[in-house]
Scaffold this motif. Structure first.
Motif, PDB file in Angstrom:
ATOM      1  N   TYR A 263     -23.961 -31.040  21.105  1.00  0.00           N
ATOM      2  CA  TYR A 263     -24.674 -30.237  22.225  1.00  0.00           C
ATOM      3  C   TYR A 263     -24.148 -30.352  23.291  1.00  0.00           C
ATOM      4  O   TYR A 263     -24.241 -30.800  24.166  1.00  0.00           O
ATOM      5  N   PHE A 264     -23.763 -28.586  23.456  1.00  0.00           N
ATOM      6  CA  PHE A 264     -22.438 -28.609  25.410  1.00  0.00           C
ATOM      7  C   PHE A 264     -23.522 -28.688  26.586  1.00  0.00           C
ATOM      8  O   PHE A 264     -24.075 -26.898  26.334  1.00  0.00           O
ATOM      9  N   ASP A 265     -23.587 -29.362  27.446  1.00  0.00           N
ATOM     10  CA  ASP A 265     -23.449 -28.653  29.049  1.00  0.00           C
ATOM     11  C   ASP A 265     -23.271 -29.739  29.760  1.00  0.00           C
ATOM     12  O   ASP A 265     -22.803 -30.926  29.342  1.00  0.00           O
ATOM     13  N   ILE A 266     -23.360 -29.778  30.594  1.00  0.00           N
ATOM     14  CA  ILE A 266     -22.450 -30.232  31.741  1.00  0.00           C
ATOM     15  C   ILE A 266     -22.917 -31.355  31.599  1.00  0.00           C
ATOM     16  O   ILE A 266     -22.115 -32.875  31.895  1.00  0.00           O
ATOM     17  N   ARG A 267     -24.286 -32.310  31.124  1.00  0.00           N
ATOM     18  CA  ARG A 267     -24.700 -33.405  31.594  1.00  0.00           C
ATOM     19  C   ARG A 267     -24.267 -34.512  30.145  1.00  0.00           C
ATOM     20  O   ARG A 267     -23.671 -35.196  30.470  1.00  0.00           O
ATOM     21  N   ALA A 268     -24.192 -33.358  28.993  1.00  0.00           N
ATOM     22  CA  ALA A 268     -24.008 -34.123  27.506  1.00  0.00           C
ATOM     23  C   ALA A 268     -21.810 -34.344  28.265  1.00  0.00           C
ATOM     24  O   ALA A 268     -21.667 -35.240  27.089  1.00  0.00           O
ATOM     25  N   LEU A 269     -21.606 -32.934  28.794  1.00  0.00           N
ATOM     26  CA  LEU A 269     -19.734 -33.108  28.786  1.00  0.00           C
ATOM     27  C   LEU A 269     -19.357 -34.810  29.767  1.00  0.00           C
ATOM     28  O   LEU A 269     -19.061 -35.201  29.629  1.00  0.00           O
ATOM     29  N   LEU A 270     -20.491 -35.200  30.304  1.00  0.00           N
ATOM     30  CA  LEU A 270     -20.394 -36.794  31.621  1.00  0.00           C
ATOM     31  C   LEU A 270     -20.324 -37.647  30.604  1.00  0.00           C
ATOM     32  O   LEU A 270     -20.060 -38.031  30.766  1.00  0.00           O
ATOM     33  N   TRP A 271     -21.492 -37.497  29.904  1.00  0.00           N
ATOM     34  CA  TRP A 271     -22.072 -38.186  29.351  1.00  0.00           C
ATOM     35  C   TRP A 271     -20.799 -38.856  28.460  1.00  0.00           C
ATOM     36  O   TRP A 271     -20.663 -40.049  27.797  1.00  0.00           O
ATOM     37  N   ARG A 272     -20.429 -37.512  27.752  1.00  0.00           N
ATOM     38  CA  ARG A 272     -18.804 -38.221  26.509  1.00  0.00           C
ATOM     39  C   ARG A 272     -18.002 -38.273  26.929  1.00  0.00           C
ATOM     40  O   ARG A 272     -17.249 -38.918  26.485  1.00  0.00           O
ATOM     41  N   PHE A 273     -17.685 -38.156  28.497  1.00  0.00           N
ATOM     42  CA  PHE A 273     -16.696 -38.244  29.144  1.00  0.00           C
ATOM     43  C   PHE A 273     -16.536 -39.973  29.061  1.00  0.00           C
ATOM     44  O   PHE A 273     -15.640 -40.651  28.888  1.00  0.00           O
ATOM     45  N   CYS A 274     -17.732 -40.675  29.361  1.00  0.00           N
ATOM     46  CA  CYS A 274     -17.929 -41.900  30.086  1.00  0.00           C
ATOM     47  C   CYS A 274     -17.852 -42.780  29.109  1.00  0.00           C
ATOM     48  O   CYS A 274     -17.095 -43.726  28.763  1.00  0.00           O
ATOM     49  N   GLY A 275     -18.587 -42.401  27.515  1.00  0.00           N
ATOM     50  CA  GLY A 275     -18.139 -42.982  26.097  1.00  0.00           C
ATOM     51  C   GLY A 275     -16.493 -43.116  26.377  1.00  0.00           C
ATOM     52  O   GLY A 275     -16.329 -43.707  25.322  1.00  0.00           O
ATOM     53  N   ASP A 276     -16.096 -41.887  25.654  1.00  0.00           N
ATOM     54  CA  ASP A 276     -14.417 -42.033  25.734  1.00  0.00           C
ATOM     55  C   ASP A 276     -13.694 -42.316  26.611  1.00  0.00           C
ATOM     56  O   ASP A 276     -12.602 -42.680  25.841  1.00  0.00           O
ATOM     57  N   ALA A 277     -13.909 -42.407  27.952  1.00  0.00           N
ATOM     58  CA  ALA A 277     -13.246 -42.910  29.056  1.00  0.00           C
ATOM     59  C   ALA A 277     -13.659 -44.922  28.677  1.00  0.00           C
ATOM     60  O   ALA A 277     -12.256 -45.397  28.747  1.00  0.00           O
TER      61      ALA A 277
ATOM     62  N   VAL B 116     -19.392 -22.573  30.522  1.00  0.00           N
ATOM     63  CA  VAL B 116     -17.881 -22.713  30.519  1.00  0.00           C
ATOM     64  C   VAL B 116     -17.035 -21.591  30.678  1.00  0.00           C
ATOM     65  O   VAL B 116     -16.438 -21.654  32.071  1.00  0.00           O
ATOM     66  N   SER B 117     -17.809 -20.338  31.343  1.00  0.00           N
ATOM     67  CA  SER B 117     -17.890 -19.100  32.349  1.00  0.00           C
ATOM     68  C   SER B 117     -18.388 -19.322  33.774  1.00  0.00           C
ATOM     69  O   SER B 117     -17.907 -18.870  34.771  1.00  0.00           O
ATOM     70  N   GLY B 118     -18.998 -21.085  34.125  1.00  0.00           N
ATOM     71  CA  GLY B 118     -19.864 -20.773  35.374  1.00  0.00           C
ATOM     72  C   GLY B 118     -18.688 -21.426  36.117  1.00  0.00           C
ATOM     73  O   GLY B 118     -17.593 -21.952  36.256  1.00  0.00           O
ATOM     74  N   GLN B 119     -19.021 -21.984  37.719  1.00  0.00           N
ATOM     75  CA  GLN B 119     -18.600 -22.392  38.696  1.00  0.00           C
ATOM     76  C   GLN B 119     -18.050 -23.561  38.605  1.00  0.00           C
ATOM     77  O   GLN B 119     -17.568 -24.162  39.089  1.00  0.00           O
ATOM     78  N   ARG B 120     -19.406 -24.487  37.937  1.00  0.00           N
ATOM     79  CA  ARG B 120     -18.693 -25.673  37.570  1.00  0.00           C
ATOM     80  C   ARG B 120     -17.678 -26.438  36.594  1.00  0.00           C
ATOM     81  O   ARG B 120     -17.512 -27.214  36.695  1.00  0.00           O
ATOM     82  N   TYR B 121     -17.651 -25.233  36.158  1.00  0.00           N
ATOM     83  CA  TYR B 121     -16.297 -26.225  34.926  1.00  0.00           C
ATOM     84  C   TYR B 121     -15.064 -25.306  35.042  1.00  0.00           C
ATOM     85  O   TYR B 121     -14.239 -26.602  34.753  1.00  0.00           O
TER      86      TYR B 121
END
Length: 444
Positions: free
Chosen positions: A396-410, A69-74
């Protein structure tokens, strides 16, 4: 006795035609082409923000979550709340651009019809979302379902305030569908904006009417910005560390109910959108010839403003604001205004032929379908994203998990939105259309 249905009966039956209602989703929309891209990207931005919040809610890797969350990509994801302000800009802009030609004779006698059109536009899907949340115990079950039962109780007790668009005023701490505060604020701003549009339809041919409309819109925007500044500096919403006689003002609950859901604080982007919409209306079918240096200057200014507003959401930047209260008050008061100015210029530039590749990207046909679903997606996405967490699973939170969760939610949100529009919105709009038609004044 004839077996043929009357025209009114045929229209009533056609309202429930799946073929007809599905074709409405794929119909080529009119208006400003670049707005489809803005609307689609905004709703997707909101969905990925909510996906990240739900994914972090019960994560098993708290330390890695904090680092991510505190990283540059988030920080781009954490700035997703700005998409709501984008919708306010688009709402104000389209209100003027599409309605100015119809408001030349706006008076107290036809104001109710003006408001009724807006209310009927929002009602079917909002009512469906309220019913869906109220029926959630029958749709979701699990160890943490009790945690979400409060939302069900609120919808059963305060459904009327959501449908009347007053819940951010009447019961801001007991909202039915918390994310629907946007609709309440938007409807309240539409009520006020109708008074500013008197005579706007004649502005293209009448310089005096044009000047009066510019003056009214400019005064409303300046008043909204000034009120927001005064509001933030007086209440000091973020000041939660100091002992002061007004420490109650700084509580998190007060921040959400009196700042985040506040119609006055949210009004600057709407009125700025109205100003850009009026400019586009005046220049409809015309092109404003600007020198290249001014175009690049405005492009650069819009880029700088938008980047500064988004970078203000970076954890490192937030730490600076936390230790400098006046700077934080300025950020809370002016960030949305700066975002609205940058977005308004980009829309204006794309419409006037100065958008270049940005206009090409935002005008792609692939955005049109998502833009058509954007209102339904906004309403149902948050409900659908909360339901899986009620089953008691861990994340389990990371950027890859976030992208998968976003695709499913969308994907799920798109499917539910299509069904809601075909089965609820389109039929009800057809049935309610006679109420919106102006009464004929022809006398035989």
């Amino acid at each position: 006795m004839t077996m043929l249905a009357e025209p009114e009966q045929q229209e009533w039956l056609c309202a429930f035609s799946l073929h007809r209602n599905t074709r409405l989703l794929t119909a080529s929309p009119g208006g400003l082409a670049c707005l489809h891209g803005f609307r689609a990207l905004s709703v997707l931005w909101i969905i990925i923000l909510h996906s990240s919040l739900q994914l972090r809610l019960h994560s098993v890797n708290e330390e890695e979550t904090s680092e991510s969350v505190s990283g540059q990509r988030y920080f781009f994801v954490s700035a997703g709340h700005l998409a709501v302000d984008s919708f306010f800009v688009l709402s104000g802009l389209l209100l003027v651009y599409t309605s100015a030609g119809k408001t030349e004779s706006l008076s107290l006698s036809n104001l109710p019809r003006f408001y009724l059109n807006r209310y009927v536009r929002l009602f079917p899907l909002l009512a469906a979302a309220v019913v869906m949340r109220a029926a959630e115990p029958r749709l979701t079950d699990g160890p943490r379902a009790v945690d979400y039962a409060q939302g069900v109780v609120r919808c059963r007790d305060y459904w009327w305030s959501a449908l009347l668009h007053v819940q951010n005023i009447v019961n801001p701490r007991e909202m039915c569908l918390g994310h629907s505060w946007y609709l309440s604020v938007d409807m309240q701003l539409h009520v006020v904006s109708a008074l500013l549009l008197c005579g706007a339809g004649a502005a293209r041919a009448d310089r005096r009417a044009r000047g009066r409309t510019w003056g009214a819109l400019g005064a409303a925007a300046l008043a909204a910005v000034a009120a927001t500044l005064a509001f933030c500096f007086y209440f000091n919403f973020p000041d939660i560390t100091k002992d002061s006689p007004r420490n109650w003002v700084s509580s998190a609950a007060f921040y959400w109910t009196w700042y985040y859901y506040n119609t006055i604080v949210r009004s600057p982007p709407f009125f700025i959108g109205m100003m850009f919409g009026f400019g586009l209306y005046v220049l409809k079918n015309e092109k404003l010839h600007l020198p290249k240096w001014s175009i690049w200057l405005c492009h650069g200014g819009a880029l700088v403003l938008s980047l500064l507003v988004m970078l203000a959401e970076h954890p490192g930047t937030r730490a600076f604001f936390d230790h400098h209260l006046p700077a934080l008050n300025l950020k809370l008061a002016l960030a949305r205004t700066c975002w609205a100015l940058a977005l308004g210029w980009l829309i204006f530039a794309c419409t006037q032929g100065y958008g270049g590749p940005v206009n090409w990207f935002l005008s792609l046909r692939l955005w049109r379908f998502v833009a058509r679903l954007s209102y339904a997606m906004y309403l149902f996405s948050n409900i659908l994203q909360e339901e899986p967490d009620a089953t008691g699973g861990v994340n389990y939170f990371d950027i890859r998990a976030l992208l998968w969760r976003f695709c499913g939610d969308a994907a799920v949100t798109v499917a539910v939105s299509v069904a809601a529009i075909v089965l609820v919105e389109a039929p009800l709009h057809t049935l309610l259309a006679p109420l919106l038609k102006p009464r004929s004044t022809h006398k035989p």
